[in-house]
Design a protein around this motif. Sequence first.
Motif, PDB file in Angstrom:
ATOM      1  N   THR A   1       0.855  -1.331   0.080  1.00 18.64           N
ATOM      2  CA  THR A   1       0.005   0.095   0.169  1.00 18.64           C
ATOM      3  C   THR A   1       1.053   1.146  -0.026  1.00 18.64           C
ATOM      4  O   THR A   1       2.003   1.184   0.026  1.00 18.64           O
ATOM      5  CB  THR A   1      -0.821   0.076   1.111  1.00 18.64           C
ATOM      6  N   GLU A   2       0.233   2.420  -0.091  1.00 18.48           N
ATOM      7  CA  GLU A   2       0.938   3.546  -0.127  1.00 18.48           C
ATOM      8  C   GLU A   2       1.834   3.902   1.265  1.00 18.48           C
ATOM      9  O   GLU A   2       2.806   4.310   1.165  1.00 18.48           O
ATOM     10  CB  GLU A   2      -0.049   4.775  -0.447  1.00 18.48           C
ATOM     11  N   ASN A   3       1.164   3.503   2.433  1.00 15.90           N
ATOM     12  CA  ASN A   3       1.755   3.474   3.699  1.00 15.90           C
ATOM     13  C   ASN A   3       2.796   2.528   3.718  1.00 15.90           C
ATOM     14  O   ASN A   3       3.589   2.773   4.854  1.00 15.90           O
ATOM     15  CB  ASN A   3       0.603   3.329   4.680  1.00 15.90           C
ATOM     16  N   GLY A   4       3.051   1.608   3.008  1.00 14.44           N
ATOM     17  CA  GLY A   4       3.942   0.710   3.089  1.00 14.44           C
ATOM     18  C   GLY A   4       3.516  -0.809   3.064  1.00 14.44           C
ATOM     19  O   GLY A   4       2.499  -0.918   2.823  1.00 14.44           O
ATOM     20  N   ARG A   5       4.530  -1.749   3.253  1.00 16.38           N
ATOM     21  CA  ARG A   5       4.262  -2.912   2.983  1.00 16.38           C
ATOM     22  C   ARG A   5       3.418  -3.617   4.037  1.00 16.38           C
ATOM     23  O   ARG A   5       3.686  -3.343   5.319  1.00 16.38           O
ATOM     24  CB  ARG A   5       5.567  -3.875   2.942  1.00 16.38           C
ATOM     25  N   MET A   6       2.343  -4.253   4.016  1.00 18.64           N
ATOM     26  CA  MET A   6       1.450  -4.965   4.990  1.00 18.64           C
ATOM     27  C   MET A   6       1.681  -6.448   5.051  1.00 18.64           C
ATOM     28  O   MET A   6       1.288  -7.224   4.040  1.00 18.64           O
ATOM     29  CB  MET A   6       0.041  -4.449   4.943  1.00 18.64           C
ATOM     30  N   VAL A   7       2.170  -6.968   5.794  1.00 17.96           N
ATOM     31  CA  VAL A   7       2.495  -8.553   6.181  1.00 17.96           C
ATOM     32  C   VAL A   7       1.329  -9.097   6.773  1.00 17.96           C
ATOM     33  O   VAL A   7       1.423  -8.777   8.188  1.00 17.96           O
ATOM     34  CB  VAL A   7       3.912  -8.958   6.475  1.00 17.96           C
ATOM     35  N   TYR A   8       0.695  -9.944   6.640  1.00 13.67           N
ATOM     36  CA  TYR A   8      -0.420 -10.484   7.372  1.00 13.67           C
ATOM     37  C   TYR A   8      -0.027 -11.923   7.908  1.00 13.67           C
ATOM     38  O   TYR A   8       0.726 -12.749   7.141  1.00 13.67           O
ATOM     39  CB  TYR A   8      -1.654 -10.831   6.514  1.00 13.67           C
ATOM     40  N   TYR A   9      -0.317 -12.208   9.125  1.00 10.35           N
ATOM     41  CA  TYR A   9       0.003 -13.370   9.752  1.00 10.35           C
ATOM     42  C   TYR A   9      -1.147 -14.038  10.293  1.00 10.35           C
ATOM     43  O   TYR A   9      -2.017 -13.209  10.744  1.00 10.35           O
ATOM     44  CB  TYR A   9       0.959 -13.240  10.822  1.00 10.35           C
ATOM     45  N   ARG A  10      -1.262 -15.221  10.248  1.00 11.80           N
ATOM     46  CA  ARG A  10      -2.389 -15.924  10.757  1.00 11.80           C
ATOM     47  C   ARG A  10      -1.793 -16.724  12.271  1.00 11.80           C
ATOM     48  O   ARG A  10      -0.746 -17.095  12.444  1.00 11.80           O
ATOM     49  CB  ARG A  10      -2.793 -17.106   9.792  1.00 11.80           C
ATOM     50  N   CYS A  11      -2.907 -16.820  12.949  1.00 11.16           N
ATOM     51  CA  CYS A  11      -2.832 -17.660  14.054  1.00 11.16           C
ATOM     52  C   CYS A  11      -2.344 -18.952  13.948  1.00 11.16           C
ATOM     53  O   CYS A  11      -3.064 -19.767  13.197  1.00 11.16           O
ATOM     54  CB  CYS A  11      -4.086 -17.577  15.042  1.00 11.16           C
ATOM     55  N   ASN A  12      -1.045 -19.457  14.377  1.00 14.48           N
ATOM     56  CA  ASN A  12      -0.634 -20.805  13.741  1.00 14.48           C
ATOM     57  C   ASN A  12      -1.146 -22.111  14.741  1.00 14.48           C
ATOM     58  O   ASN A  12      -0.641 -23.070  14.427  1.00 14.48           O
ATOM     59  CB  ASN A  12       0.941 -20.738  13.842  1.00 14.48           C
ATOM     60  N   LYS A  13      -2.023 -21.601  15.619  1.00 13.69           N
ATOM     61  CA  LYS A  13      -2.856 -22.525  16.211  1.00 13.69           C
ATOM     62  C   LYS A  13      -3.717 -23.486  15.449  1.00 13.69           C
ATOM     63  O   LYS A  13      -3.940 -24.624  15.482  1.00 13.69           O
ATOM     64  CB  LYS A  13      -3.377 -22.168  17.552  1.00 13.69           C
ATOM     65  N   ALA A  14      -4.142 -22.533  14.483  1.00 11.01           N
ATOM     66  CA  ALA A  14      -5.031 -23.288  13.453  1.00 11.01           C
ATOM     67  C   ALA A  14      -4.041 -23.989  12.072  1.00 11.01           C
ATOM     68  O   ALA A  14      -2.863 -23.261  11.786  1.00 11.01           O
ATOM     69  CB  ALA A  14      -6.067 -22.481  12.818  1.00 11.01           C
ATOM     70  N   LYS A  15      -4.729 -24.977  11.694  1.00 11.83           N
ATOM     71  CA  LYS A  15      -3.981 -25.499  10.399  1.00 11.83           C
ATOM     72  C   LYS A  15      -3.960 -24.576   9.164  1.00 11.83           C
ATOM     73  O   LYS A  15      -4.999 -23.972   8.984  1.00 11.83           O
ATOM     74  CB  LYS A  15      -4.241 -26.773   9.933  1.00 11.83           C
ATOM     75  N   LEU A  16      -2.951 -24.618   8.392  1.00 14.92           N
ATOM     76  CA  LEU A  16      -2.872 -23.652   7.290  1.00 14.92           C
ATOM     77  C   LEU A  16      -3.882 -24.071   6.063  1.00 14.92           C
ATOM     78  O   LEU A  16      -4.603 -23.566   5.677  1.00 14.92           O
ATOM     79  CB  LEU A  16      -1.461 -23.977   6.560  1.00 14.92           C
ATOM     80  N   ARG A  17      -4.391 -25.404   6.019  1.00 14.33           N
ATOM     81  CA  ARG A  17      -5.251 -25.971   5.209  1.00 14.33           C
ATOM     82  C   ARG A  17      -6.387 -26.089   6.128  1.00 14.33           C
ATOM     83  O   ARG A  17      -6.574 -27.142   6.874  1.00 14.33           O
ATOM     84  CB  ARG A  17      -4.852 -27.069   4.274  1.00 14.33           C
ATOM     85  N   GLY A  18      -7.742 -25.249   6.016  1.00 17.18           N
ATOM     86  CA  GLY A  18      -8.525 -25.355   6.917  1.00 17.18           C
ATOM     87  C   GLY A  18      -9.000 -24.143   7.408  1.00 17.18           C
ATOM     88  O   GLY A  18      -8.600 -23.081   7.136  1.00 17.18           O
ATOM     89  N   PRO A  19      -9.952 -24.013   8.137  1.00 15.35           N
ATOM     90  CA  PRO A  19     -10.424 -22.888   8.744  1.00 15.35           C
ATOM     91  C   PRO A  19      -9.547 -21.971   9.428  1.00 15.35           C
ATOM     92  O   PRO A  19      -9.057 -22.763  10.386  1.00 15.35           O
ATOM     93  CB  PRO A  19     -11.567 -23.178   9.757  1.00 15.35           C
ATOM     94  N   GLN A  20      -9.485 -20.765   9.410  1.00 14.35           N
ATOM     95  CA  GLN A  20      -8.442 -19.847  10.015  1.00 14.35           C
ATOM     96  C   GLN A  20      -9.035 -19.461  11.429  1.00 14.35           C
ATOM     97  O   GLN A  20     -10.248 -19.279  11.658  1.00 14.35           O
ATOM     98  CB  GLN A  20      -8.012 -18.925   9.307  1.00 14.35           C
ATOM     99  N   CYS A  21      -8.098 -19.228  12.385  1.00 14.93           N
ATOM    100  CA  CYS A  21      -8.389 -18.637  13.655  1.00 14.93           C
ATOM    101  C   CYS A  21      -8.958 -17.263  13.393  1.00 14.93           C
ATOM    102  O   CYS A  21      -8.583 -16.665  12.324  1.00 14.93           O
ATOM    103  CB  CYS A  21      -7.341 -18.591  14.571  1.00 14.93           C
ATOM    104  N   SER A  22     -10.054 -16.418  14.083  1.00 17.21           N
ATOM    105  CA  SER A  22     -10.469 -15.238  13.466  1.00 17.21           C
ATOM    106  C   SER A  22      -9.439 -14.172  14.073  1.00 17.21           C
ATOM    107  O   SER A  22      -9.737 -12.949  13.575  1.00 17.21           O
ATOM    108  CB  SER A  22     -11.854 -14.985  14.613  1.00 17.21           C
ATOM    109  N   VAL A  23      -8.285 -14.461  14.911  1.00 20.30           N
ATOM    110  CA  VAL A  23      -7.454 -13.646  15.262  1.00 20.30           C
ATOM    111  C   VAL A  23      -6.201 -13.673  14.208  1.00 20.30           C
ATOM    112  O   VAL A  23      -5.735 -14.733  13.989  1.00 20.30           O
ATOM    113  CB  VAL A  23      -6.932 -13.664  16.634  1.00 20.30           C
ATOM    114  N   SER A  24      -6.083 -12.452  13.769  1.00 23.24           N
ATOM    115  CA  SER A  24      -4.591 -12.369  12.976  1.00 23.24           C
ATOM    116  C   SER A  24      -3.999 -11.151  13.172  1.00 23.24           C
ATOM    117  O   SER A  24      -4.712 -10.246  13.774  1.00 23.24           O
ATOM    118  CB  SER A  24      -5.079 -12.443  11.616  1.00 23.24           C
TER     119      SER A  24
END
Length: 283
Positions: free
Chosen positions: A69-92
């Motif tokens: 974005t204009e403000n800079g790079r935004m790197v998203y992280y997922r809660c790693n208690k949830a498996k990558l393939r499958g429903p993700q945790c609501s917290v990120s």
Amino acid sequence: MEVVQVAQYESDTSNEEFVEENYRINENEKLSKKKKLKKCWIKERTLDTAAEAEASILDQWSKYYTNHTENGRMVYYRCNKAKLRGPQCSVSIYLLYHADHDKVTIYKTEAEHDHHVDKVRGIDENVKKCIEELFNDGIMKPKQIIRALQARKKYGSHKISLGELEQRCENNKNIPTDENESFVVSYKILYNDEEYEDDEDVEDDGGNKFRIFISSVRLLGIISMSSHLCSDATYKLVWQGFPVLIIGTTDLNKAFHPFGLAICSNEKTKDFEFIFNCIQIGL
Ligand SMILES: [Zn+2]
């Protein structure tokens, strides 16, 4: 605390990258469609360097995707208690690498953790400790360890009764929808010599007998493609002291393809007859 709404689709990356990101976001949203689509991001903290910020989130978060974005790079992280393939945790969270200075700000969604926690797998922690003690005491071989654990009788009976076995087979005999999931193709449990009376090789120990054949839909599918089969018992891999029979075929590359495994209380004609019948059932 400052609350910031961020449009997730804003991006100035090349088309290809953008498509990939978009795909991942859509995938993510598909999985959590019922949840609110727009996430509420809350500013957590700002750190002086990228290294500091990254180190502070190491243990709980896994990198998910990046937006530019204009403000800079935004790197998203997922809660790693949830498996990558499958429903993700609501917290990120996401890390904003500010475009105009070196500081990095961490934002977090305003949500509760709802990741699915997997059941503990493998050997129980207490038993592990016990095995470690035994190992340090010089009891190092698997069979010795098993015997020592049995002797301690701390962990209940490892033995299973024929009735329990029958119940377990009954509970697992339905063909699962997942073709990789195992199920009991066929089983036979005999109480007190129901069958062996007219058998030729009567060198019986008498009493109860059982035969189980376990496989999965995918493995059974191999049967129809094969012209011959091999079967052998493993005497090192045993279940409750009974040999485990592996049934399968070989291909022209000399690779072995298993159809499934069987556990029989014996290794006699009738037992093999049972296994071959199972394979026909499987077909
Ligand atoms: Zn979580």
